[in-house]
Design an enzyme around this catalytic site. Sequence first.
Site, mmCIF file in Angstrom:
data_model
loop_
_atom_site.group_PDB
_atom_site.id
_atom_site.type_symbol
_atom_site.label_atom_id
_atom_site.label_comp_id
_atom_site.label_asym_id
_atom_site.label_seq_id
_atom_site.Cartn_x
_atom_site.Cartn_y
_atom_site.Cartn_z
ATOM 1 N N GLY A 143 0.792 -1.299 -0.001
ATOM 2 C CA GLY A 143 -0.155 -0.023 -0.042
ATOM 3 C C GLY A 143 0.972 1.233 -0.051
ATOM 4 N N LEU A 144 0.345 2.216 0.601
ATOM 5 C CA LEU A 144 1.035 3.871 0.584
ATOM 6 C C LEU A 144 1.308 4.046 -0.624
ATOM 7 C CD1 LEU A 144 3.278 3.504 3.699
ATOM 8 C CD2 LEU A 144 1.205 4.344 3.722
ATOM 9 N N CYS A 145 0.413 3.803 -1.674
ATOM 10 C CA CYS A 145 0.601 4.443 -2.937
ATOM 11 C C CYS A 145 -0.618 5.064 -3.703
ATOM 12 C CB CYS A 145 1.407 3.295 -3.997
ATOM 13 S SG CYS A 145 0.199 1.729 -3.943
ATOM 14 N N GLY A 146 -1.221 5.735 -2.764
ATOM 15 C CA GLY A 146 -2.346 6.365 -3.397
ATOM 16 C C GLY A 146 -3.373 5.472 -3.814
#
Length: 370
Positions: A143-146
């Site tokens: 995750g952490l990719c918009g």
Amino acid sequence: MRSFCIAALLAVASAFTTQPTSFTVKTANVGERASGVFPEQSSAHRTRKATIVMDGKANAIRDRITSVKNTRKITMAMKLVRAAPKVRRAQDAVLATRPFSETLQSVFGGLIQRLGGESVDLPLLTEREVKKVTLLVITGDRGLCGGYNSFMIKKAEARFNELKKNGVEADLILVGKKGIAYFERRGFPIRKKYETGQNPTAKQALAIAEEVSSTFLSGESDAVELLYTKFVSLIASSPSIRTLVPFSASDITAKGDEVFQLTSESGQFGVERTELDVAAPQEFPNDMIFEQDPIQIVNAILPLYLNGQILRTLQESVASELAARMQSMQSASDNAGSLAKQLNLEYNRARQAAVTQELLEIISGASALD
């Protein structure tokens, strides 16, 4: 009264220091005041220590400011140290595979010209009535990719539902942990699952290509569609869908590739995209004798071309994911900076209120002694 005025001035001055300030005020008792003897002139005096004490709210704000600043350091480090170098590696991987793709494209074009208008048996180019479609969906592992993963998943789910609505059966070949977790929880028909990580290899692409070709050649699916995120720039990506097999001879010989290159200027990252020319068909003289039949050669080239296309798509998807993560970390850093400024204002207001309250208490105490 003079001593209390001095105390008040000290309290005001302490408001502009970074840490709570302690100071000592020597005050005369009532008897000393009545006799006109002040502390400076008498050893009989008492000492009162006044400290500006921040309330719980101000301390909580100060702790939160520290936390936000530490978070901002982490997000900036993730952008500069982790994401950017990986985007460059993905870019280099795409460029490294380009000569191989060009050669295959050139040889394929030359063989098609050599065969001319002959009726040839090329299974991967054979179109048939579409009754079942397999969707090859590429998502990320983290995750952490918009919206990188969510956009791709929504597009795949919409395409699946569209096929079902039109009476066409569909199943999925999934690449990436995020897509696997989403579609497994919802009971979608999954043919195969793969995890390629941040550095997809030719071996991993070969396994996927073999599954795709066997699914099509065995007649289990009449078409395989590829859903992936096309790398556009560091701030934009485009969820794309196209038919992977059956191939179209015109598409193979008439379409050039696009390559991207990560650039940096004045501390800012950017992307340059270059559209490459189509590889010219290799010329084979009419009197050239092939050890194998040209049709057999083409049938051997097509799986290699499929493998190269899947590897390139995996690499481009990784680049899109990393670019989305860079942008996400940049947004998080900007938001953390704005939040820290806002919290600093709140903290200064709380300190000012504490100073004012302390000053009022000092003045009230002085008035009570008069």
